[in-house]
Enzyme design. Structure first.
Site, PDB file in Angstrom:
ATOM      1  N   ARG A   1      41.998  44.587  33.578  1.00 29.72           N
ATOM      2  CA  ARG A   1      42.179  45.473  32.425  1.00 29.72           C
ATOM      3  C   ARG A   1      42.050  46.942  32.827  1.00 29.72           C
ATOM      4  O   ARG A   1      42.647  47.814  32.210  1.00 29.72           O
ATOM      5  CB  ARG A   1      41.198  45.084  31.305  1.00 29.72           C
ATOM      6  CG  ARG A   1      39.770  45.176  31.690  1.00 29.72           C
ATOM      7  CD  ARG A   1      38.837  44.451  30.712  1.00 29.72           C
ATOM      8  NE  ARG A   1      38.859  43.002  30.885  1.00 29.72           N
ATOM      9  CZ  ARG A   1      38.175  42.145  30.141  1.00 29.72           C
ATOM     10  NH1 ARG A   1      37.434  42.576  29.136  1.00 29.72           N
ATOM     11  NH2 ARG A   1      38.235  40.850  30.360  1.00 29.72           N
TER      12      ARG A   1
ATOM     13  N   LYS B   1      32.793  36.522  42.451  1.00 28.79           N
ATOM     14  CA  LYS B   1      33.073  35.196  41.877  1.00 28.79           C
ATOM     15  C   LYS B   1      32.345  34.131  42.699  1.00 28.79           C
ATOM     16  O   LYS B   1      32.277  34.253  43.915  1.00 28.79           O
ATOM     17  CB  LYS B   1      34.575  34.909  41.941  1.00 28.79           C
ATOM     18  CG  LYS B   1      35.405  35.655  40.919  1.00 28.79           C
ATOM     19  CD  LYS B   1      36.857  35.218  40.992  1.00 28.79           C
ATOM     20  CE  LYS B   1      37.744  36.040  40.067  1.00 28.79           C
ATOM     21  NZ  LYS B   1      37.530  35.777  38.641  1.00 28.79           N
TER      22      LYS B   1
HETATM   23  N1  BES Z   1      41.750  37.230  37.383  1.00 30.90           N
HETATM   24  C1  BES Z   1      40.686  36.884  36.518  1.00 30.90           C
HETATM   25  C2  BES Z   1      41.093  35.945  35.390  1.00 30.90           C
HETATM   26  C3  BES Z   1      41.549  34.552  35.770  1.00 30.90           C
HETATM   27  C4  BES Z   1      40.662  33.505  35.751  1.00 30.90           C
HETATM   28  C5  BES Z   1      42.872  34.296  36.041  1.00 30.90           C
HETATM   29  C6  BES Z   1      41.094  32.232  36.062  1.00 30.90           C
HETATM   30  C7  BES Z   1      43.296  33.015  36.359  1.00 30.90           C
HETATM   31  C8  BES Z   1      42.409  31.987  36.353  1.00 30.90           C
HETATM   32  C9  BES Z   1      40.105  38.129  35.886  1.00 30.90           C
HETATM   33  O1  BES Z   1      40.151  39.284  36.641  1.00 30.90           O
HETATM   34  C10 BES Z   1      38.671  37.830  35.614  1.00 30.90           C
HETATM   35  O2  BES Z   1      37.946  37.588  36.551  1.00 30.90           O
HETATM   36  N2  BES Z   1      38.287  37.834  34.342  1.00 30.90           N
HETATM   37  C11 BES Z   1      36.949  37.524  33.952  1.00 30.90           C
HETATM   38  C12 BES Z   1      36.585  38.449  32.837  1.00 30.90           C
HETATM   39  C13 BES Z   1      35.114  38.422  32.509  1.00 30.90           C
HETATM   40  C14 BES Z   1      34.310  39.042  33.635  1.00 30.90           C
HETATM   41  C15 BES Z   1      34.913  39.197  31.221  1.00 30.90           C
HETATM   42  C16 BES Z   1      36.924  36.078  33.473  1.00 30.90           C
HETATM   43  O3  BES Z   1      37.895  35.624  32.868  1.00 30.90           O
HETATM   44  O4  BES Z   1      35.942  35.392  33.746  1.00 30.90           O
HETATM   45 ZN    ZN Z   2      38.485  39.468  37.976  1.00 26.59          ZN
END
Ligand code: BES
Ligand code: ZN
Ligand code: ZN
Length: 484
Positions: free
Chosen positions: A333, A259
């Site tokens: 997931r 991230k």
């Molecule tokens: N934990 C995150 C989702 C999240 C984002 C929760 C902001 C709370 C606030 C999750 O694991 C994630 O990173 N999801 C990605 C998915 C993408 C790579 C398809 C996302 O939402 O960007």
């Molecule tokens: Zn994630």
């Protein structure tokens, strides 16, 4: 903070402060004694607007109309405003909207406890919450005759619900250095010991035996080993069997699909789903609900390192389906896939809910305060959304469709862990999970994406800055309804 309900008239109760809730914007009601002063002060009794008359030891707060939701929020905001004061005891009349319904009493108790919450674990100077006692007079604003026993039950359930929510908030707010998978397992064991729950913890050896390879892959680069937690509340002759599954990512760095720095901050909150399950199990045991409830948590840390799982890997889930990894940040997931399979193997449930901070797309779609509710069948989704209304949370449906489902297709495996379109990310994540729900549970399952409300960096209503305990209040209402 202690509560008391009494039949004594409000004016006969001794307390440092009286809290007066104003519904009538013209201040006509007999509880309002300071009409002129309130007008002079420019107090218009809008929802949540409050005014403290230090001279008279009276705190006024406005609500738009009498409802549980309005009272809960107004009371929470009122109690927050008292933190710089020295008042120790507060008295308040009851403000019912129905002669037989004690919902407003419960909301009031929840509002006091939720509003008084603060997280000061890492502060040198601890927050001050002066209020020790709250006395609720059954002298009612609408002059209804109230049944004291029913009011006491409402009070007890309100206290249990708010304490469970605050318990969840504390876990989520704790840093990843102090709260990792084994910490969640210890909290679960402690809960089981104190509340008469059964608790089973799966460590890596058992996770391998259970073929939970996708969960193990996500965990691989972390120095903290993963855990799967299974808590059980098992009363005699239960009216229903419910399984709750929580995403417990104690930190989500994104893994090798790292991230960006400013997106990583707050990712200690990626354990909110699992933490909600812990809070719910605590309350279910304390209320001793006649429902068999199983709480499963996939507790993992998603990190980087030489041993990290990679984009391009193909993983085999517990149910045998193969998954092409194209983004290691879509890890929740993967962890849920195996945890859901395990939960369904262990328990044939009447309802199966999963709670997860699963996608940023849910926050983009429905905003910070609302959970997205998904699944194949209306019954569990509707039950959740209905319960959210009395609980004072926001939840809304996002419908699956077969065109979006296609975007999860993989050329080399059964399914891909991300979709090939930029849009509809909350739904495609839900549709990915659908692949791990067996035929027996298809109509029983709802997926609750709590990414919006679980952790918000400002106060909102009865919720503090940081963790809100999203999902706890709604699920308890739902379970209480099944228990009736
Ligand atoms: N934990 C995150 C989702 C999240 C984002 C929760 C902001 C709370 C606030 C999750 O694991 C994630 O990173 N999801 C990605 C998915 C993408 C790579 C398809 C996302 O939402 O960007
Ligand atoms: Zn994630
Ligand atoms: Zn995540």
């Amino acid at each position: 903070m202690n509560f008391e309900v009494t039949n004594n008239l409000i004016n006969e109760i001794e307390a440092d402060l009286e809290l007066i809730i104003i519904v009538d914007k013209n201040f006509k009601h007999r509880f309002v004694q300071d009409k002129k002063l309130l007008n002079k002060a420019g107090f218009s009794a809008g929802q949540d607007e409050n005014y403290l008359f230090i001279d008279k030891n009276r705190l006024y707060v406005g609500i738009d109309k009498i409802s549980s939701v309005n009272v809960r929020t107004a009371v929470a905001i009122a109690i927050k405003s008292l933190s710089p004061t020295e008042y120790k005891t507060v008295k308040v009349a009851s403000y019912m909207n129905h002669p037989k319904c004690t919902a407003v009493i419960r909301a009031m108790v929840e509002g006091f406890k939720l509003g008084a919450y603060s997280f000061d674990k890492y502060k040198s100077e601890k927050a001050k919450q002066p209020i020790e006692k709250i006395i609720i007079s059954l002298e009612d604003y609408n002059e209804y005759e109230l049944n004291i026993e029913k009011c006491v039950i409402a009070l007890d359930n309100g206290e249990i619900t708010a304490e469970a929510t605050n318990f969840t908030r504390d876990i989520v707010n704790t840093t990843p250095e102090d709260c990792f998978p084994d910490t969640l397992a210890n909290i679960a064991e402690e809960l089981a010991k104190n509340n008469g729950l059964e608790c089973k913890i799966l460590k890596p050896k058992q996770l391998r035996e259970e073929k939970m390879e996708t969960l193990l892959a996500v965990a691989r680069a972390s120095r903290h080993k993963p855990r799967v937690i299974h808590l059980t509340h098992k009363p005699k002759n239960p009216k229903a069997v419910v399984s709750l599954v929580g995403k417990g990512l104690t930190y989500d760095s994104g893994g090798l699909s790292l991230k960006p720095g400013d997106y990583m901050v707050t990712m200690k909150s990626d354990k909110s789903g699992g933490s909600a399950v812990l809070g719910i199990m605590k309350a279910v045991a304390e209320m001793n609900l006649p429902i068999e409830v199983h709480g499963f948590i996939g507790a993992v840390e998603n990190m980087i390192g030489g041993d990290a799982y990679k984009p391009d890997d193909v993983l085999v889930a517990k149910n045998g389906k193969t998954i092409e990894v194209r983004n290691t940040d879509a890890e929740g997931r993967l962890v849920l896939a195996d945890t859901l399979c395990y939960a369904q193997q262990e328990v044939q449930a009447d309802y199966l809910f999963d709670f997860a901070t699963l996608t940023g797309a849910s926050v983009v779609g429905v905003g910070h305060y609302t959970s997205s509710v998904m699944g194949n069948s209306d019954n569990p989704k509707d039950a959740y959304i209905e319960a959210s209304k009395t609980a004072g949370e926001f939840a809304t449906k996002l419908d699956f469709n077969r065109y979006l489902k296609k975007s999860l297709g993989s050329e080399i495996a059964d399914i891909c862990n991300i979709s090939n379109t930029r849009y509809g990310g909350a739904i495609t994540a839900g549709q990915f999970l659908e692949e791990f729900i067996d035929d027996n549970h298809k109509d029983k399952w709802a997926h609750i994406d709590i990414a919006g409300p679980a952790f918000v960096e400002h106060t909102w209503g009865e919720n503090p800055h940081g963790a809100s305990g999203a999902g706890v209040r709604t699920t308890l209402r739902l379970l209480e309804k099944l228990a009736k």
